[in-house]
Design a protein around this motif. Sequence first.
Motif, PDB file in Angstrom:
ATOM      1  N   LEU A  37     -19.786 -52.721  19.779  1.00 32.57           N
ATOM      2  CA  LEU A  37     -19.907 -52.303  20.537  1.00 32.57           C
ATOM      3  C   LEU A  37     -20.257 -51.012  20.629  1.00 32.57           C
ATOM      4  N   LYS A  38     -18.860 -50.330  19.616  1.00 27.28           N
ATOM      5  CA  LYS A  38     -19.253 -48.440  19.896  1.00 27.28           C
ATOM      6  C   LYS A  38     -20.569 -48.199  18.765  1.00 27.28           C
ATOM      7  N   ASP A  39     -21.014 -48.645  18.230  1.00 23.73           N
ATOM      8  CA  ASP A  39     -22.173 -48.258  17.204  1.00 23.73           C
ATOM      9  C   ASP A  39     -23.697 -48.352  18.254  1.00 23.73           C
ATOM     10  N   GLU A  40     -23.349 -48.789  19.751  1.00 18.13           N
ATOM     11  CA  GLU A  40     -24.670 -49.014  20.631  1.00 18.13           C
ATOM     12  C   GLU A  40     -23.969 -47.832  21.960  1.00 18.13           C
ATOM     13  N   PRO A  41     -24.127 -46.556  21.751  1.00 22.77           N
ATOM     14  CA  PRO A  41     -23.368 -46.113  22.663  1.00 22.77           C
ATOM     15  C   PRO A  41     -24.038 -46.174  24.241  1.00 22.77           C
ATOM     16  N   LEU A  92     -20.715 -57.054  18.267  1.00 16.88           N
ATOM     17  CA  LEU A  92     -22.446 -57.241  19.323  1.00 16.88           C
ATOM     18  C   LEU A  92     -22.428 -58.853  19.684  1.00 16.88           C
ATOM     19  N   ILE A  93     -22.491 -59.570  18.042  1.00 20.73           N
ATOM     20  CA  ILE A  93     -22.580 -61.016  18.337  1.00 20.73           C
ATOM     21  C   ILE A  93     -21.731 -62.006  18.314  1.00 20.73           C
ATOM     22  N   GLN A  94     -21.154 -62.479  20.291  1.00 23.82           N
ATOM     23  CA  GLN A  94     -20.172 -63.017  20.054  1.00 23.82           C
ATOM     24  C   GLN A  94     -19.932 -64.622  21.044  1.00 23.82           C
ATOM     25  N   GLY A  95     -19.281 -65.573  21.152  1.00 26.81           N
ATOM     26  CA  GLY A  95     -19.718 -66.727  22.454  1.00 26.81           C
ATOM     27  C   GLY A  95     -19.234 -65.940  23.282  1.00 26.81           C
ATOM     28  N   GLY A  96     -19.200 -66.426  24.706  1.00 28.31           N
ATOM     29  CA  GLY A  96     -18.741 -66.241  25.554  1.00 28.31           C
ATOM     30  C   GLY A  96     -19.655 -65.705  26.226  1.00 28.31           C
ATOM     31  N   ALA A  97     -20.944 -65.033  26.455  1.00 21.53           N
ATOM     32  CA  ALA A  97     -21.701 -65.040  27.406  1.00 21.53           C
ATOM     33  C   ALA A  97     -21.081 -63.914  27.454  1.00 21.53           C
ATOM     34  N   GLY A  98     -20.573 -62.714  27.074  1.00 21.37           N
ATOM     35  CA  GLY A  98     -20.643 -61.188  26.937  1.00 21.37           C
ATOM     36  C   GLY A  98     -19.300 -61.709  27.027  1.00 21.37           C
ATOM     37  N   THR A  99     -18.742 -62.078  27.848  1.00 21.69           N
ATOM     38  CA  THR A  99     -17.114 -62.031  28.493  1.00 21.69           C
ATOM     39  C   THR A  99     -16.601 -60.848  27.339  1.00 21.69           C
ATOM     40  N   SER A 100     -16.263 -60.939  26.102  1.00 16.48           N
ATOM     41  CA  SER A 100     -15.490 -60.071  25.381  1.00 16.48           C
ATOM     42  C   SER A 100     -16.314 -58.910  25.534  1.00 16.48           C
ATOM     43  N   TYR A 143     -22.608 -57.748  32.656  1.00 18.59           N
ATOM     44  CA  TYR A 143     -22.908 -57.837  30.968  1.00 18.59           C
ATOM     45  C   TYR A 143     -24.753 -57.447  31.118  1.00 18.59           C
ATOM     46  N   PRO A 144     -25.551 -58.908  32.032  1.00 20.01           N
ATOM     47  CA  PRO A 144     -26.835 -58.711  32.126  1.00 20.01           C
ATOM     48  C   PRO A 144     -27.020 -57.182  32.986  1.00 20.01           C
ATOM     49  N   THR A 145     -26.414 -56.508  33.248  1.00 17.97           N
ATOM     50  CA  THR A 145     -26.882 -55.332  34.319  1.00 17.97           C
ATOM     51  C   THR A 145     -27.292 -54.336  33.344  1.00 17.97           C
ATOM     52  N   ALA A 146     -26.344 -54.265  32.384  1.00 21.01           N
ATOM     53  CA  ALA A 146     -25.318 -53.122  31.412  1.00 21.01           C
ATOM     54  C   ALA A 146     -26.962 -53.275  30.435  1.00 21.01           C
ATOM     55  N   ILE A 147     -26.745 -54.933  30.140  1.00 24.47           N
ATOM     56  CA  ILE A 147     -28.007 -54.630  28.927  1.00 24.47           C
ATOM     57  C   ILE A 147     -29.021 -53.779  29.474  1.00 24.47           C
ATOM     58  N   ARG A 148     -29.788 -53.851  30.389  1.00 22.38           N
ATOM     59  CA  ARG A 148     -30.747 -53.910  31.296  1.00 22.38           C
ATOM     60  C   ARG A 148     -31.051 -52.059  31.393  1.00 22.38           C
ATOM     61  N   LEU A 149     -29.908 -51.649  31.620  1.00 21.98           N
ATOM     62  CA  LEU A 149     -29.539 -50.210  31.134  1.00 21.98           C
ATOM     63  C   LEU A 149     -29.812 -50.307  30.182  1.00 21.98           C
ATOM     64  N   GLY A 352     -31.043 -70.603  27.354  1.00 20.92           N
ATOM     65  CA  GLY A 352     -30.055 -70.810  29.266  1.00 20.92           C
ATOM     66  C   GLY A 352     -30.012 -72.001  29.813  1.00 20.92           C
ATOM     67  N   GLU A 353     -28.780 -72.723  29.903  1.00 20.47           N
ATOM     68  CA  GLU A 353     -28.349 -74.121  30.478  1.00 20.47           C
ATOM     69  C   GLU A 353     -27.993 -73.679  32.255  1.00 20.47           C
ATOM     70  N   LEU A 354     -28.015 -74.274  33.284  1.00 22.97           N
ATOM     71  CA  LEU A 354     -27.878 -74.593  34.336  1.00 22.97           C
ATOM     72  C   LEU A 354     -27.366 -73.309  34.705  1.00 22.97           C
ATOM     73  N   GLN A 355     -26.611 -72.611  35.195  1.00 22.25           N
ATOM     74  CA  GLN A 355     -26.694 -71.893  36.186  1.00 22.25           C
ATOM     75  C   GLN A 355     -26.451 -70.395  34.990  1.00 22.25           C
ATOM     76  N   LEU A 356     -26.810 -70.727  33.942  1.00 19.10           N
ATOM     77  CA  LEU A 356     -26.275 -69.407  32.368  1.00 19.10           C
ATOM     78  C   LEU A 356     -26.914 -69.117  31.645  1.00 19.10           C
ATOM     79  N   ASN A 357     -27.284 -68.287  31.158  1.00 18.46           N
ATOM     80  CA  ASN A 357     -27.441 -68.308  29.357  1.00 18.46           C
ATOM     81  C   ASN A 357     -26.668 -67.813  28.931  1.00 18.46           C
ATOM     82  N   ALA A 358     -25.316 -68.740  28.035  1.00 21.43           N
ATOM     83  CA  ALA A 358     -24.777 -68.065  26.682  1.00 21.43           C
ATOM     84  C   ALA A 358     -25.230 -66.951  25.772  1.00 21.43           C
ATOM     85  N   MET A 359     -26.577 -66.802  25.908  1.00 20.20           N
ATOM     86  CA  MET A 359     -26.512 -66.633  24.172  1.00 20.20           C
ATOM     87  C   MET A 359     -26.950 -65.138  24.797  1.00 20.20           C
TER      88      MET A 359
END
Length: 460
Positions: A37-41, A92-100, A143-149, A352-359
Amino acid sequence: MRVERDQLGVVEIADDLAYGAQTARAVLNFPISRSRLKDEPEFVRALAMVKQAAARANLELGVLAPEKAQVITAITDQIIAGQHHDHFVVDLIQGGAGTSSNMNANEVIANLGLRAMGHGFGEYRYLHPNDDVNHSQSTNDVYPTAIRLALLHRARALTTALEVLALAFRNKATEFAGITKVGRTQLQDAVPMSLGTEFAAFAATLADSVRQITAASEGLRVINLGGTAIGDGILAPEGYRARAIAALSEISGFDLTGADDLFAAGYDQGALVQFSAALKSAALRMSKIASDLRLLSSGPRAGLGEIILPPVQAGSSIMPGKVNPVIPEMVNQVAYAVVGNDVTVTMAAEAGELQLNAMEPVMLCRLLESLSLMENAANTFRTRCVDGIVADADRCRALFEGSLALATRLSLDLGYDRTSALVYRAKREGIGLVPALVTEPDLPGDLVANLTGTVQRKSA
């Protein structure tokens, strides 16, 4: 070392590290890429912006104590300003849909806030990562909001680089406007044109790419903040969504709007697919231009040789004096990488599956890489290649005079069949079209002068 406990047990963490147990576990679980994460300020700043917007909304609604809201705001201001990024250590690459990533931000903000309040790291009873920093939120809307920003911020830098590159080509178009040359289709002589016209077309293509990226960026302004886990806004108080989005718009400087359907926005990543497609299109256009420059500069004696690229390094360890078009070759390779990244984004969006995209993590990783590669490539392309291109006017003239490019214009006067016969005769005899034309009987005496004069005026 200090000891922290989570639902899985005990974790030991160095005293000077501001993250907590969940981040520490994620570091062990995901030693995947060379990017953290720190590599992508810009993304770290985006996470801090979302946390600050949430704290403001929670304070207004009376669900977060003023002291806690104040310290969260102070710490996120520091992160937005570029401080404390070394504590954002999750891959940056992690399981958990960005929870980490979300918990990395929550824990760092909480611990730095605790220190500002006079407490030690890990004393979460005074300021809790989940209960306070993450109040009214879920990873699935943060997480998806921060991605867009982050993408919106980075897109600005890329479009600026492309605009300046387009300007460099426009400047060359002006410089080369009076140089007549052969226009080619399918690598065969076609019709006359000017070298300036060719470079002006490069500029126009890049300008259109800027428009496409800007248009695709508009879709990134629609966010699902306030939808929390699956879109129903569970655990977020009434009125939170509107207040949080308004605060985030003010903090980020972007005019953000909430998604019409938060359930769909929780899993649908179509906006990221469209943005990736715009990047791919721009990369391919840059690559096409780079390939054209390689062709136009080929030789220099046994190729086209109509332009001379700046010699930036020796081209061979065995062939003395050889200089290669290394900057355009770099642009080509960047385009190939961006195309591959677009494939990854496309497949991840489909997952994306059902109510979330974990990728989403890999989508973020690849989009940030494409933006960085393209921005760097555009700037290097301009400064190390385009700005220094020189036209070989004599070579352009020689190729033009020895070509058959005037045939199309000549067909207006002589008709298609007679002009074709002239072209074939010129090919057989190894002469240009004008010399062949001069020896033709029964032609108006001023035809050649008018023909070449028209071409010169149009090229100018």
